[in-house]
Design an enzyme around this catalytic site. Structure first.
Site, PDB file in Angstrom:
ATOM      1  CE  LYS A   1      42.075  91.856  16.292  1.00 39.78           C
ATOM      2  NZ  LYS A   1      43.522  92.166  16.144  1.00 39.78           N
TER       3      LYS A   1
ATOM      4  CB  THR B   1      39.473  87.356  15.854  1.00 41.15           C
ATOM      5  OG1 THR B   1      38.524  86.414  16.343  1.00 41.15           O
ATOM      6  CG2 THR B   1      38.956  88.740  16.239  1.00 41.15           C
ATOM      7  CG  ASP B   2      36.373  83.141  14.079  1.00 41.69           C
ATOM      8  OD1 ASP B   2      36.780  83.626  15.161  1.00 41.69           O
ATOM      9  OD2 ASP B   2      36.126  81.922  13.946  1.00 41.69           O
ATOM     10  CD  GLU B   3      36.546  85.630  19.662  1.00 38.92           C
ATOM     11  OE1 GLU B   3      36.003  86.359  20.500  1.00 38.92           O
ATOM     12  OE2 GLU B   3      37.465  84.840  19.923  1.00 38.92           O
TER      13      GLU B   3
ATOM     14  CE1 TYR C   1      40.766  90.166  20.589  1.00 39.39           C
ATOM     15  CE2 TYR C   1      39.112  88.444  20.342  1.00 39.39           C
ATOM     16  CZ  TYR C   1      40.332  88.995  19.990  1.00 39.39           C
ATOM     17  OH  TYR C   1      41.121  88.390  19.030  1.00 39.39           O
TER      18      TYR C   1
HETATM   19  P1  NAD Z   1      48.634  87.460  22.679  1.00 36.54           P
HETATM   20  O1  NAD Z   1      47.804  88.126  23.718  1.00 36.54           O
HETATM   21  O2  NAD Z   1      49.278  86.150  22.978  1.00 36.54           O
HETATM   22  O3  NAD Z   1      49.803  88.453  22.203  1.00 36.54           O
HETATM   23  C1  NAD Z   1      49.597  89.812  22.007  1.00 36.54           C
HETATM   24  C2  NAD Z   1      50.961  90.501  21.966  1.00 36.54           C
HETATM   25  O4  NAD Z   1      50.752  91.898  21.702  1.00 36.54           O
HETATM   26  C3  NAD Z   1      51.743  90.404  23.283  1.00 36.54           C
HETATM   27  O5  NAD Z   1      53.086  90.068  23.038  1.00 36.54           O
HETATM   28  C4  NAD Z   1      51.634  91.805  23.875  1.00 36.54           C
HETATM   29  O6  NAD Z   1      52.738  92.156  24.673  1.00 36.54           O
HETATM   30  C5  NAD Z   1      51.552  92.643  22.607  1.00 36.54           C
HETATM   31  N1  NAD Z   1      50.887  93.934  22.851  1.00 36.54           N
HETATM   32  C6  NAD Z   1      49.728  94.152  23.524  1.00 36.54           C
HETATM   33  N2  NAD Z   1      49.478  95.477  23.574  1.00 36.54           N
HETATM   34  C7  NAD Z   1      50.476  96.101  22.899  1.00 36.54           C
HETATM   35  C8  NAD Z   1      50.776  97.448  22.600  1.00 36.54           C
HETATM   36  N3  NAD Z   1      49.983  98.458  23.014  1.00 36.54           N
HETATM   37  N4  NAD Z   1      51.879  97.719  21.868  1.00 36.54           N
HETATM   38  C9  NAD Z   1      52.696  96.726  21.458  1.00 36.54           C
HETATM   39  N5  NAD Z   1      52.483  95.427  21.732  1.00 36.54           N
HETATM   40  C10 NAD Z   1      51.383  95.119  22.446  1.00 36.54           C
HETATM   41  O7  NAD Z   1      47.686  87.362  21.410  1.00 36.54           O
HETATM   42  P2  NAD Z   1      47.661  86.281  20.217  1.00 36.54           P
HETATM   43  O8  NAD Z   1      46.761  85.179  20.603  1.00 36.54           O
HETATM   44  O9  NAD Z   1      49.041  85.999  19.778  1.00 36.54           O
HETATM   45  O10 NAD Z   1      46.906  87.138  19.095  1.00 36.54           O
HETATM   46  C11 NAD Z   1      47.645  87.898  18.140  1.00 36.54           C
HETATM   47  C12 NAD Z   1      46.682  88.502  17.135  1.00 36.54           C
HETATM   48  O11 NAD Z   1      45.929  87.469  16.501  1.00 36.54           O
HETATM   49  C13 NAD Z   1      45.649  89.443  17.759  1.00 36.54           C
HETATM   50  O12 NAD Z   1      45.476  90.530  16.884  1.00 36.54           O
HETATM   51  C14 NAD Z   1      44.385  88.606  17.845  1.00 36.54           C
HETATM   52  O13 NAD Z   1      43.229  89.412  17.774  1.00 36.54           O
HETATM   53  C15 NAD Z   1      44.540  87.733  16.602  1.00 36.54           C
HETATM   54  N6  NAD Z   1      43.850  86.417  16.639  1.00 36.54           N
HETATM   55  C16 NAD Z   1      44.064  85.562  17.680  1.00 36.54           C
HETATM   56  C17 NAD Z   1      43.453  84.299  17.661  1.00 36.54           C
HETATM   57  C18 NAD Z   1      43.702  83.296  18.778  1.00 36.54           C
HETATM   58  O14 NAD Z   1      43.048  82.238  18.793  1.00 36.54           O
HETATM   59  N7  NAD Z   1      44.633  83.525  19.700  1.00 36.54           N
HETATM   60  C19 NAD Z   1      42.624  83.938  16.596  1.00 36.54           C
HETATM   61  C20 NAD Z   1      42.434  84.847  15.546  1.00 36.54           C
HETATM   62  C21 NAD Z   1      43.064  86.086  15.586  1.00 36.54           C
HETATM   63  P1  TYD Z   2      39.050  81.191  24.626  1.00 34.18           P
HETATM   64  O1  TYD Z   2      40.315  80.423  24.521  1.00 34.18           O
HETATM   65  O2  TYD Z   2      38.941  82.246  25.670  1.00 34.18           O
HETATM   66  O3  TYD Z   2      38.755  81.785  23.174  1.00 34.18           O
HETATM   67  P2  TYD Z   2      37.463  82.590  22.609  1.00 34.18           P
HETATM   68  O4  TYD Z   2      36.591  82.982  23.717  1.00 34.18           O
HETATM   69  O5  TYD Z   2      38.134  83.783  21.996  1.00 34.18           O
HETATM   70  O6  TYD Z   2      36.820  81.678  21.619  1.00 34.18           O
HETATM   71  O7  TYD Z   2      37.849  80.184  24.850  1.00 34.18           O
HETATM   72  C1  TYD Z   2      37.503  79.193  23.910  1.00 34.18           C
HETATM   73  C2  TYD Z   2      36.188  78.566  24.348  1.00 34.18           C
HETATM   74  O8  TYD Z   2      36.376  77.864  25.585  1.00 34.18           O
HETATM   75  C3  TYD Z   2      35.095  79.577  24.641  1.00 34.18           C
HETATM   76  O9  TYD Z   2      33.846  78.995  24.240  1.00 34.18           O
HETATM   77  C4  TYD Z   2      35.125  79.760  26.137  1.00 34.18           C
HETATM   78  C5  TYD Z   2      35.525  78.381  26.615  1.00 34.18           C
HETATM   79  N1  TYD Z   2      36.319  78.296  27.860  1.00 34.18           N
HETATM   80  C6  TYD Z   2      35.973  77.341  28.831  1.00 34.18           C
HETATM   81  O10 TYD Z   2      34.993  76.591  28.692  1.00 34.18           O
HETATM   82  N2  TYD Z   2      36.768  77.234  29.941  1.00 34.18           N
HETATM   83  C7  TYD Z   2      37.852  78.023  30.143  1.00 34.18           C
HETATM   84  O11 TYD Z   2      38.535  77.892  31.173  1.00 34.18           O
HETATM   85  C8  TYD Z   2      38.183  79.002  29.133  1.00 34.18           C
HETATM   86  C9  TYD Z   2      39.378  79.908  29.327  1.00 34.18           C
HETATM   87  C10 TYD Z   2      37.389  79.101  28.015  1.00 34.18           C
END
Ligand code: NAD
Ligand code: TYD
Length: 332
Positions: free
Chosen positions: A152, A121-123, A148
């Site tokens: 990462k 993630t970019d975070e 988090y």
């Molecule tokens: P998510 O929480 O929807 O899914 C995570 C999955 O991992 C789930 O199916 C969970 O059951 C599985 N999991 C968790 N712990 C586990 C373990 N110990 N062993 C096996 N499986 C396990 O997350 P997501 O949003 O799909 O994110 C997926 C990846 O992408 C992550 O690495 C996250 O850091 C990265 N990412 C997410 C975003 C975003 O906006 N959602 C952006 C950039 C990067």
């Molecule tokens: P989120 O989806 O949790 O992603 P991240 O914190 O990883 O960027 O949140 C996106 C943005 O929205 C973040 O600035 C927090 C804000 N947010 C709200 O304002 N209200 C909400 O109910 C949630 C879940 C997030």
């Protein structure tokens, strides 16, 4: 055939990745490893149930991971604890899955000399000022804010070290915020869509001025495929659509598109340490690998996502009750 192991394939991005891989890449034989935590859902893979091997297991289970990696040619590692608010409340599973789980994957890919793509993630880069043209690049120093992001960041650094010191054939990508179907309703965009569909008001943290760069999950996954195919080993690629918006703008857009007044939301207490703004410079992946987002703008991708949540309440209803109960404890 290429044997691909997808960790976290029952989560939001992983499940979309598995479905799009099977639809467009007949050369892959896919195994999913997923622990089915509160965030994983086998039903997200219903349409490909008969076309994959699903292993219910933990990335920290080194014996299991070793066997599955040995049986694969390439590993795409999505599995993680992924929600900032949960990490602020209880960091333990983040440390375990994101750091120790990645170490377990690294040991196995090193032992069996397999190709790894690590999803991040970019975070990890911390945040940027609200009103500046600055963007993260692949060279930006790591400065994570939340547990988090710190977990990462740790996992990324392990992958970089294993690539450099042990010659593990690994690439990394750091993507901006994703949106799309099958995203857990704890996350910002689906939480607000599900609220409106449940006749409740969206909730903005603080003043709603924090900025995120919204990238459609399919565009993220196209980028991942390009990196797996042609990415330079040991390198990191930033992925982002370029579409930056304040949270307030996103909620106003959603409300209007769902036929409600743009100000029909509530402000709730802010998240501690809330990162102000994320923005990625994705020049490298665009120039080297020719990546272009199909949805360069949130307004292009959002309507179909709203429709998906409207049509699939069975998928999110129960999970919403659980996540709203968690939010009530946090006062958000
Ligand atoms: P998510 O929480 O929807 O899914 C995570 C999955 O991992 C789930 O199916 C969970 O059951 C599985 N999991 C968790 N712990 C586990 C373990 N110990 N062993 C096996 N499986 C396990 O997350 P997501 O949003 O799909 O994110 C997926 C990846 O992408 C992550 O690495 C996250 O850091 C990265 N990412 C997410 C975003 C975003 O906006 N959602 C952006 C950039 C990067
Ligand atoms: P989120 O989806 O949790 O992603 P991240 O914190 O990883 O960027 O949140 C996106 C943005 O929205 C973040 O600035 C927090 C804000 N947010 C709200 O304002 N209200 C909400 O109910 C949630 C879940 C997030």
């Amino acid at each position: 055939m290429t044997r691909m192991l997808v960790t976290g394939g029952a989560g939001f991005i992983g499940a979309n990745f598995v479905r799009s891989t099977l639809a467009s890449r007949p050369e892959y034989e896919v195994t999913v490893l997923d622990a089915l935590t509160y965030a994983g859902d086998r039903r997200s893979l219903d349409s490909v149930r008969d076309d994959i091997r699903f292993v219910h297991g933990d990335v920290c289970d080194e014996e299991l991971v070793d066997r599955l990696v040995r049986e694969s040619d390439v590993v795409v590692h999505f599995a993680a604890e992924s929600h900032v608010d949960n990490s602020l409340h209880h960091a333990d599973p983040f440390i375990r899955t994101n750091i120790l789980g990645t170490h377990s994957i690294l040991k196995a890919v090193r032992r069996h000399e397999r190709r790894l793509h690590h999803i991040s993630t970019d975070e990890v880069y911390g945040d940027l000022p609200l009103d500046s043209p600055e963007r993260f690049t692949e060279e930006t120093p790591y400065r994570p804010s939340s547990p988090y992001a710190a977990s990462k960041a740790s996992s990324d650094l392990l992958v970089r070290a294993w690539a450099r010191s042990y010659g593990v054939a690994a690439t990394l990508s750091n993507c901006a915020n994703n949106y799309g179907p099958y995203q857990h309703v704890e996350k910002f965009i689906p939480r607000q869509i599900a609220a409106v569909l449940s006749d409740e008001r969206p909730k903005l943290y603080g003043a709603g001025l924090n900025v995120r760069e919204w990238t459609h999950v399919d565009d993220h996954n196209t980028a991942v495929h390009l990196i797996v195919d042609r990415g330079r080993l040991g390198e990191t690629y930033l992925i982002g659509s370029g579409d930056e918006r304040s949270n307030r703008e996103v909620v106003e857009l959603l409300l209007r598109s769902m036929g409600l007044p743009a100000d029909a939301y509530d402000l709730v207490p802010d998240r501690p340490g809330h990162d102000l703004r994320y923005a990625c410079d994705s020049t490298r992946i665009r120039q080297e690998l020719g990546w272009r987002p199909v949805f360069p703008d949130l307004t292009a991708g959002l309507p179909a996502v709203v429709d998906w949540y409207r049509d699939n309440q069975w998928w999110w209803d129960e999970r919403r009750q659980q996540s709203e109960a968690r939010y009530r404890l946090l006062g958000r």
